[in-house]
Design a protein around this motif. Structure first.
Motif, PDB file in Angstrom:
ATOM      1  N   LYS A   1     -16.334  60.974 112.072  1.00  0.00           N
ATOM      2  CA  LYS A   1     -16.217  60.131 113.070  1.00  0.00           C
ATOM      3  C   LYS A   1     -17.185  58.949 112.890  1.00  0.00           C
ATOM      4  O   LYS A   1     -16.622  57.749 113.223  1.00  0.00           O
ATOM      5  N   ALA A   2     -18.440  59.236 112.246  1.00  0.00           N
ATOM      6  CA  ALA A   2     -18.996  57.777 112.149  1.00  0.00           C
ATOM      7  C   ALA A   2     -18.445  57.012 110.986  1.00  0.00           C
ATOM      8  O   ALA A   2     -18.389  55.747 111.061  1.00  0.00           O
ATOM      9  N   GLU A   3     -17.715  57.850 109.889  1.00  0.00           N
ATOM     10  CA  GLU A   3     -16.772  56.731 108.838  1.00  0.00           C
ATOM     11  C   GLU A   3     -16.040  56.171 109.499  1.00  0.00           C
ATOM     12  O   GLU A   3     -15.845  54.983 108.962  1.00  0.00           O
TER      13      GLU A   3
ATOM     14  N   LYS B   1     -15.384  52.113 109.598  1.00  0.00           N
ATOM     15  CA  LYS B   1     -14.078  51.155 109.252  1.00  0.00           C
ATOM     16  C   LYS B   1     -13.577  50.411 110.155  1.00  0.00           C
ATOM     17  O   LYS B   1     -13.260  49.362 109.897  1.00  0.00           O
ATOM     18  N   HIS B   2     -13.619  50.884 111.271  1.00  0.00           N
ATOM     19  CA  HIS B   2     -12.908  50.260 112.522  1.00  0.00           C
ATOM     20  C   HIS B   2     -13.939  48.758 112.592  1.00  0.00           C
ATOM     21  O   HIS B   2     -13.359  47.978 113.146  1.00  0.00           O
ATOM     22  N   ASN B   3     -15.136  49.071 112.469  1.00  0.00           N
ATOM     23  CA  ASN B   3     -16.020  47.840 112.770  1.00  0.00           C
ATOM     24  C   ASN B   3     -16.110  47.063 111.580  1.00  0.00           C
ATOM     25  O   ASN B   3     -17.016  46.078 111.222  1.00  0.00           O
TER      26      ASN B   3
ATOM     27  N   ARG C   1     -17.309  56.097 101.905  1.00  0.00           N
ATOM     28  CA  ARG C   1     -16.818  56.453 100.601  1.00  0.00           C
ATOM     29  C   ARG C   1     -15.596  55.448 100.327  1.00  0.00           C
ATOM     30  O   ARG C   1     -14.669  55.231 101.028  1.00  0.00           O
ATOM     31  N   ALA C   2     -16.001  54.200  99.775  1.00  0.00           N
ATOM     32  CA  ALA C   2     -15.053  52.889  99.601  1.00  0.00           C
ATOM     33  C   ALA C   2     -13.863  53.332  99.066  1.00  0.00           C
ATOM     34  O   ALA C   2     -12.822  52.623  99.221  1.00  0.00           O
ATOM     35  N   ASP C   3     -13.768  54.362  98.057  1.00  0.00           N
ATOM     36  CA  ASP C   3     -12.563  54.551  97.518  1.00  0.00           C
ATOM     37  C   ASP C   3     -11.488  55.179  98.175  1.00  0.00           C
ATOM     38  O   ASP C   3     -10.274  55.413  97.678  1.00  0.00           O
ATOM     39  N   GLN C   4     -11.865  55.750  99.477  1.00  0.00           N
ATOM     40  CA  GLN C   4     -10.776  56.490 100.148  1.00  0.00           C
ATOM     41  C   GLN C   4     -10.095  55.571 101.130  1.00  0.00           C
ATOM     42  O   GLN C   4     -10.188  54.750 101.691  1.00  0.00           O
TER      43      GLN C   4
END
Length: 266
Positions: free
Chosen positions: A240-242, A246-248, A254-257
């Protein structure tokens, strides 16, 4: 005449018997569970063997006398006892807007009706011969049936559970080709518990398998189905934090995902 309920004698051979708090909680839940389908509480229609109550209210209900006052269990103690019942496959728990829904697993085993007992007695009478002894064949058949039942109970998983076990193992091998092959049946049973006892869906489990085995930290720590089950809630919080990051437009963990926009319920 007062109401009553039954408890299977196998509880004396279980770990629950050695834990007073968990034992009290289990007896409380059996006694409070509805004994028939269709009972409505707070707008929810309960099935036989279910009970709707919050952890906080259970703590109050189980309070006991100590000296001149009453001592109440902490919420942490109640949760720990409930977790033991879940692990022992005695209850299933599901959160609802109205409270926590407890389901007594194998409720019929504890609360057999009089008709069920009469049927058992009749079956026993049929097995007894004219000399008042059970025949050798019936004894052998009963032993075989009991053994088969125990064997089925030992590995009571579905095809999807084994698929999840194989998926996790294959992902682990991608990170470490020399990883020792585990007991996949044990893993499958752990995934069954996640689905049936913890109310996790197959898609949620698949997502977390992929997620953990692609993560720099978790792929070194989630190396079994049991560990995935143990850390499930912690993993969901990080997912959820990840997603929030991303939303913000914050740099993701993990930048590659690539972002997965499907709804997994977390």
């Amino acid at each position: 005449m007062g109401t009553w309920f039954k408890v299977d004698r196998d509880i004396f051979d279980s770990d629950i018997w050695n834990d007073v708090t968990t034992f009290r909680l289990f007896i409380y839940l059996i006694g409070k569970a509805t004994h028939q389908d269709g009972t409505k509480i707070a707008g929810i229609e309960l099935e036989r063997g279910q009970y709707l109550r919050s952890y906080r209210m259970i703590a109050k209900d189980l309070a006991y006398k100590e000296g001149r006052g009453r001592k109440e269990y902490s919420l942490r103690t109640i949760k720990k006892a409930i977790d033991k019942l879940i692990s022992a496959e005695r209850v299933n728990v599901r959160e609802t807007e109205q409270g926590t829904l407890f389901t007594i697993l194998n409720y019929a085993k504890y609360q057999r009706s009089n008709d069920d007992e009469k049927e058992s007695v009749n079956t026993l009478n049929e097995e007894v011969n004219t000399n008042g002894k059970r025949s050798v064949n019936n004894n052998n058949n009963a032993n075989k049936a009991r053994k088969n039942k125990n064997n089925k109970k030992r590995h009571k998983y579905e095809i999807c559970d084994m698929s999840l076990a194989e998926l996790l193992y294959s992902k682990i091998l991608e990170n470490n080709p020399e990883h020792k092959k585990p007991n996949l049946e044990k893993w499958a049973d752990d995934f069954r518990k996640m689905r049936n006892l913890d109310d996790r869906t197959e898609e949620q489990i698949k997502y977390l398998i992929d997620w953990t085995q692609s993560d720099d930290f978790w792929h070194r720590n989630i190396l079994s189905a049991e560990k995935l089950r143990e850390k499930y809630d912690q993993l969901v919080i990080q997912v959820k934090a990840e997603r929030k990051n991303k939303h913000n437009n914050v740099v993701p963990i993990r930048a590659d995902q690539q972002e997965d926009t499907r709804d997994y319920g977390f």
